[in-house]
Design a protein around this motif. Structure first.
Motif, mmCIF file in Angstrom:
data_model
loop_
_atom_site.group_PDB
_atom_site.id
_atom_site.type_symbol
_atom_site.label_atom_id
_atom_site.label_comp_id
_atom_site.label_asym_id
_atom_site.label_seq_id
_atom_site.Cartn_x
_atom_site.Cartn_y
_atom_site.Cartn_z
ATOM 1 N N ASP A 218 29.147 0.802 -30.718
ATOM 2 C CA ASP A 218 27.797 0.827 -30.138
ATOM 3 C C ASP A 218 26.771 0.195 -31.062
ATOM 4 O OD1 ASP A 218 27.989 2.727 -32.078
ATOM 5 O OD2 ASP A 218 26.954 4.305 -30.966
ATOM 6 N N ASP A 219 27.194 -0.740 -31.906
ATOM 7 C CA ASP A 219 26.266 -1.419 -32.804
ATOM 8 C C ASP A 219 25.248 -2.220 -31.980
ATOM 9 O OD1 ASP A 219 24.975 -3.099 -34.714
ATOM 10 O OD2 ASP A 219 26.711 -2.933 -36.036
ATOM 11 N N ASP A 220 23.961 -1.931 -32.192
ATOM 12 C CA ASP A 220 22.907 -2.587 -31.406
ATOM 13 C C ASP A 220 22.788 -4.073 -31.699
ATOM 14 O OD1 ASP A 220 22.304 -0.173 -30.255
ATOM 15 O OD2 ASP A 220 20.730 0.334 -31.702
ATOM 16 N N ARG A 221 23.353 -4.514 -32.819
ATOM 17 C CA ARG A 221 23.237 -5.934 -33.169
ATOM 18 C C ARG A 221 24.196 -6.812 -32.382
ATOM 19 N NH1 ARG A 221 24.600 -5.569 -39.305
ATOM 20 N NH2 ARG A 221 26.237 -4.311 -38.326
ATOM 21 N N LEU A 222 25.145 -6.193 -31.692
ATOM 22 C CA LEU A 222 26.166 -6.946 -30.975
ATOM 23 C C LEU A 222 26.109 -6.613 -29.492
ATOM 24 C CD1 LEU A 222 29.139 -6.475 -33.465
ATOM 25 C CD2 LEU A 222 27.683 -8.484 -33.216
ATOM 26 N N ALA A 223 26.581 -7.575 -28.689
ATOM 27 C CA ALA A 223 26.632 -7.405 -27.239
ATOM 28 C C ALA A 223 27.948 -7.997 -26.749
ATOM 29 C CB ALA A 223 25.441 -8.094 -26.573
ATOM 30 N N PRO A 224 28.445 -7.598 -25.591
ATOM 31 C CA PRO A 224 29.676 -8.190 -25.060
ATOM 32 C C PRO A 224 29.575 -9.701 -24.947
ATOM 33 C CG PRO A 224 29.068 -6.248 -23.799
ATOM 34 C CD PRO A 224 27.914 -6.531 -24.732
ATOM 35 N N GLY A 225 30.694 -10.377 -25.212
ATOM 36 C CA GLY A 225 30.674 -11.830 -25.221
ATOM 37 C C GLY A 225 30.266 -12.451 -23.912
ATOM 38 N N PHE A 226 30.616 -11.824 -22.788
ATOM 39 C CA PHE A 226 30.285 -12.413 -21.480
ATOM 40 C C PHE A 226 28.795 -12.372 -21.188
ATOM 41 C CE2 PHE A 226 31.364 -7.950 -20.741
ATOM 42 C CZ PHE A 226 30.239 -7.496 -20.086
ATOM 43 N N SER A 227 28.023 -11.587 -21.992
ATOM 44 C CA SER A 227 26.588 -11.484 -21.744
ATOM 45 C C SER A 227 25.784 -12.478 -22.564
ATOM 46 C CB SER A 227 26.103 -10.069 -22.067
ATOM 47 O OG SER A 227 26.267 -9.787 -23.452
ATOM 48 N N SER A 228 26.465 -13.329 -23.328
ATOM 49 C CA SER A 228 25.752 -14.268 -24.196
ATOM 50 C C SER A 228 25.056 -15.335 -23.387
ATOM 51 C CB SER A 228 26.736 -14.923 -25.174
ATOM 52 O OG SER A 228 26.094 -15.935 -25.911
ATOM 53 N N ASP A 229 23.854 -15.733 -23.854
ATOM 54 C CA ASP A 229 23.122 -16.822 -23.217
ATOM 55 C C ASP A 229 23.200 -18.088 -24.049
ATOM 56 O OD1 ASP A 229 21.650 -15.966 -25.347
ATOM 57 O OD2 ASP A 229 19.731 -15.839 -24.276
ATOM 58 N N ASP A 230 24.147 -18.117 -24.992
ATOM 59 C CA ASP A 230 24.307 -19.277 -25.861
ATOM 60 C C ASP A 230 25.133 -20.336 -25.141
ATOM 61 O OD1 ASP A 230 24.835 -21.101 -27.926
ATOM 62 O OD2 ASP A 230 24.695 -19.507 -29.427
ATOM 63 N N ASP A 231 24.631 -21.563 -25.097
ATOM 64 C CA ASP A 231 25.340 -22.635 -24.403
ATOM 65 C C ASP A 231 26.710 -22.895 -24.997
ATOM 66 O OD1 ASP A 231 23.160 -22.900 -22.775
ATOM 67 O OD2 ASP A 231 22.263 -24.540 -23.940
ATOM 68 N N THR A 232 26.848 -22.758 -26.305
ATOM 69 C CA THR A 232 28.131 -23.032 -26.944
ATOM 70 C C THR A 232 29.180 -22.026 -26.502
ATOM 71 O OG1 THR A 232 27.452 -21.713 -28.856
ATOM 72 C CG2 THR A 232 27.032 -24.067 -28.950
ATOM 73 N N ASP A 233 28.791 -20.750 -26.309
ATOM 74 C CA ASP A 233 29.735 -19.748 -25.851
ATOM 75 C C ASP A 233 30.181 -20.035 -24.415
ATOM 76 O OD1 ASP A 233 29.857 -18.217 -28.167
ATOM 77 O OD2 ASP A 233 28.019 -17.149 -27.660
ATOM 78 N N HIS A 234 29.260 -20.417 -23.545
ATOM 79 C CA HIS A 234 29.621 -20.731 -22.158
ATOM 80 C C HIS A 234 30.563 -21.934 -22.119
ATOM 81 C CE1 HIS A 234 27.142 -17.781 -20.216
ATOM 82 N NE2 HIS A 234 26.057 -18.183 -20.869
#
Length: 248
Positions: free
Chosen positions: A97-113
């Motif tokens: 539950d670290d607040d600094r991290l979020a599930p990968g599918f929720s990223s808005d980074d173009d490189t991740d998509h």
């Protein structure tokens, strides 16, 4: 007395009062005279059973008072760590539950998509907006930000340097990596408005001109005053040379 049975002789002081804990339950407080526990007090809790004539001691304990010296609150080891504490072979688990991290599918980074699209894989967790904002504030206010003495003395910002490699994604406009091996921040993340003396355009060196060889004038001569010995020697040489011609 109950407190004197568990304390050393001379460590139980005057009676400080009492406090009702419930039906037929009272706690009496006594001063603690031990110099190692200044401000603490002995607490003796007594109770009387229903229809009983005598009270019994339920508990005797040493409790801190209002002026007692207390240890600092316990902090988990994971929260006591500071930057630079992690050594070779050390592991620092990150909580789920670290607040600094979020599930990968929720990223808005173009490189991740792009990575998801090409490989169908991705990181389980990525930086959350909170984690990204914390990193931005930490980097921008640190030694690699615009407020360090190194940046104030720089001739220009990193964003205009040829050795500045911008980060990808959402941080591209504000941060990059220094790629100048002679710079103090080589291989480190620097703010776009940071700077140092190793800026690629800090100074334009003038072209070096090949020095011409020295010119020697072997046809000229310099007049020099001769001393007496040199004059006598010259005169004697001239007389010796001219004498045969004089007799002829």
């Amino acid at each position: 007395m109950a407190a004197q049975q568990i304390a050393r002789p001379g460590e139980v002081g005057e009676h400080l009062g009492y406090e009702g804990e419930g039906d037929r339950v009272v706690t009496h407080y006594f001063a603690c005279l031990d110099r190692a526990y200044r401000g603490w007090r002995w607490a003796v809790t007594v109770a009387r059973a229903s229809r009983a004539r005598h009270v019994t001691v339920s508990e005797t304990v040493l409790l801190p008072g209002a002026e007692a010296l207390m240890p600092p609150a316990w902090v988990p080891w994971s929260e006591r760590l500071r930057p630079g504490d992690l050594g070779v072979g050390d592991l620092l688990p990150t909580s789920a539950d670290d607040d600094r991290l979020a599930p990968g599918f929720s990223s808005d980074d173009d490189t991740d998509h792009q990575m998801f699209f090409e490989y169908g894989l991705g990181r389980a967790r990525v930086l959350s907006p909170l984690g990204r904002d914390q990193a931005v504030r930490r980097w921008h206010s640190g030694e690699s930000g615009p407020h360090s003495p190194l940046a104030h003395a720089a001739p220009a910002q990193c964003s205009t340097c040829g050795f500045y490699w911008p980060l990808a994604g959402a941080l591209r406009m504000g941060f990059g990596v220094c790629a100048n091996e002679y710079a103090p921040d080589d291989g480190k993340v620097v703010a776009a408005d940071h700077g140092c003396g190793a800026h690629s355009e800090a100074a334009v060196m003038p072209p070096t001109l090949e020095q011409p060889p020295p010119i020697l004038d072997d046809l000229g001569y310099d007049l020099m005053e001769a001393d007496d010995e040199a004059t006598d020697l010259t005169g004697s040489v001239e007389e010796d040379v001219s004498e045969p011609f004089g007799h002829s």
